[in-house]
Design an enzyme around this catalytic site. Structure first.
Site, PDB file in Angstrom:
ATOM      1  N   CYS A 265       0.828  -1.214   0.000  1.00  0.00           N
ATOM      2  CA  CYS A 265       0.000   0.000   0.000  1.00  0.00           C
ATOM      3  C   CYS A 265       0.863   1.267   0.000  1.00  0.00           C
ATOM      4  CB  CYS A 265      -0.998  -0.036   1.147  1.00  0.00           C
ATOM      5  SG  CYS A 265      -2.331   1.189   0.961  1.00  0.00           S
TER       6      CYS A 265
ATOM      7  N   GLU B 167      -2.506  -8.462   3.367  1.00  0.00           N
ATOM      8  CA  GLU B 167      -2.834  -9.001   4.694  1.00  0.00           C
ATOM      9  C   GLU B 167      -4.330  -9.041   4.968  1.00  0.00           C
ATOM     10  OE1 GLU B 167      -2.687  -4.574   5.355  1.00  0.00           O
ATOM     11  OE2 GLU B 167      -1.658  -6.028   4.090  1.00  0.00           O
TER      12      GLU B 167
ATOM     13  N   HIS C   8      -4.005  -4.466  -0.021  1.00  0.00           N
ATOM     14  CA  HIS C   8      -3.627  -4.977   1.295  1.00  0.00           C
ATOM     15  C   HIS C   8      -3.623  -6.499   1.247  1.00  0.00           C
ATOM     16  CE1 HIS C   8      -3.447  -1.260   3.591  1.00  0.00           C
ATOM     17  NE2 HIS C   8      -4.444  -0.839   2.834  1.00  0.00           N
TER      18      HIS C   8
END
Length: 198
Positions: A77, A181, A179
């Protein structure tokens, strides 16, 4: 394997730690230059405003360390955006790893919301970072700024307002705008690919 997670003024670090924990990785969350230089892999995540994040890197002199790392490095990001030349967000000078500028979305259609927030697909996948990732898999985005497409560096594309770089690669440096994650099984697989194959 030692995985260093760069510590600076950026949010959402805990989500990255949890995502790595699910892969059996206990990252070292650090701003220590020697630990970062000696890690097997380095992850450079980021949530927040580009200028403030860059200032934090400068305060810790990490802006001088990151571009010269020799092991695989993954930006996420804002991490991707700060690895580029320049961001329109508060006229922020980046680290110049990728010779690309970061611009703000400027949609003609007022129905298109900025920031882009939510799930979108990736295509034109060109790296081992995307090994076994199906074309048009969904990943999770929250951003108002984007890195332009580059014939030299773009390894994945997403379209929102216009096609832009969903991921970049140069030598040992990788970066994703989404993202990973927070991108469910797809994101987990991308992080796993980075650890295993990049």
């Amino acid at each position: 394997m030692d995985v260093a997670l760069i510590k600076y003024n950026a949010g959402n670090i805990q989500s990255v730690i949890f995502a790595l924990n699910r892969l059996g990785i206990e990252p070292i969350y650090t701003d220590d230059a020697d630990i970062i230089k000696n890690a097997d892999k380095v992850i450079f995540p980021g949530v927040g405003e580009a200028y403030a994040c860059m200032q934090s890197l400068k305060d810790k002199q990490l802006d001088k360390i990151i571009p010269h790392l020799k092991q695989p490095v993954l930006g996420i990001c804002v991490g991707l955006q700060l690895m580029c030349n320049h961001s329109e967000e508060r006229d922020t000078q980046g680290m110049g790893i990728f010779d690309i500028d970061v611009k703000k979305f400027a949609p003609d259609n007022t129905q298109i919301k900025i920031p882009q927030m939510g799930w979108n697909t990736v295509y034109d996948l060109k790296s081992t970072l995307f090994k076994d990732i199906p074309l048009h898999s969904y990943v999770y985005y929250v951003h108002s700024y984007y890195a332009a497409l580059s014939a030299k560096y773009t390894i994945a594309t997403t379209k929102y307002v216009l096609p832009y770089s969903a991921a970049l690669c140069k030598d040992n440096f990788y970066a994703v705008q989404f993202h990973a994650e927070k991108s469910s099984d797809t994101g987990s697989k991308i992080l796993d690919n980075f650890i295993k194959y990049c």
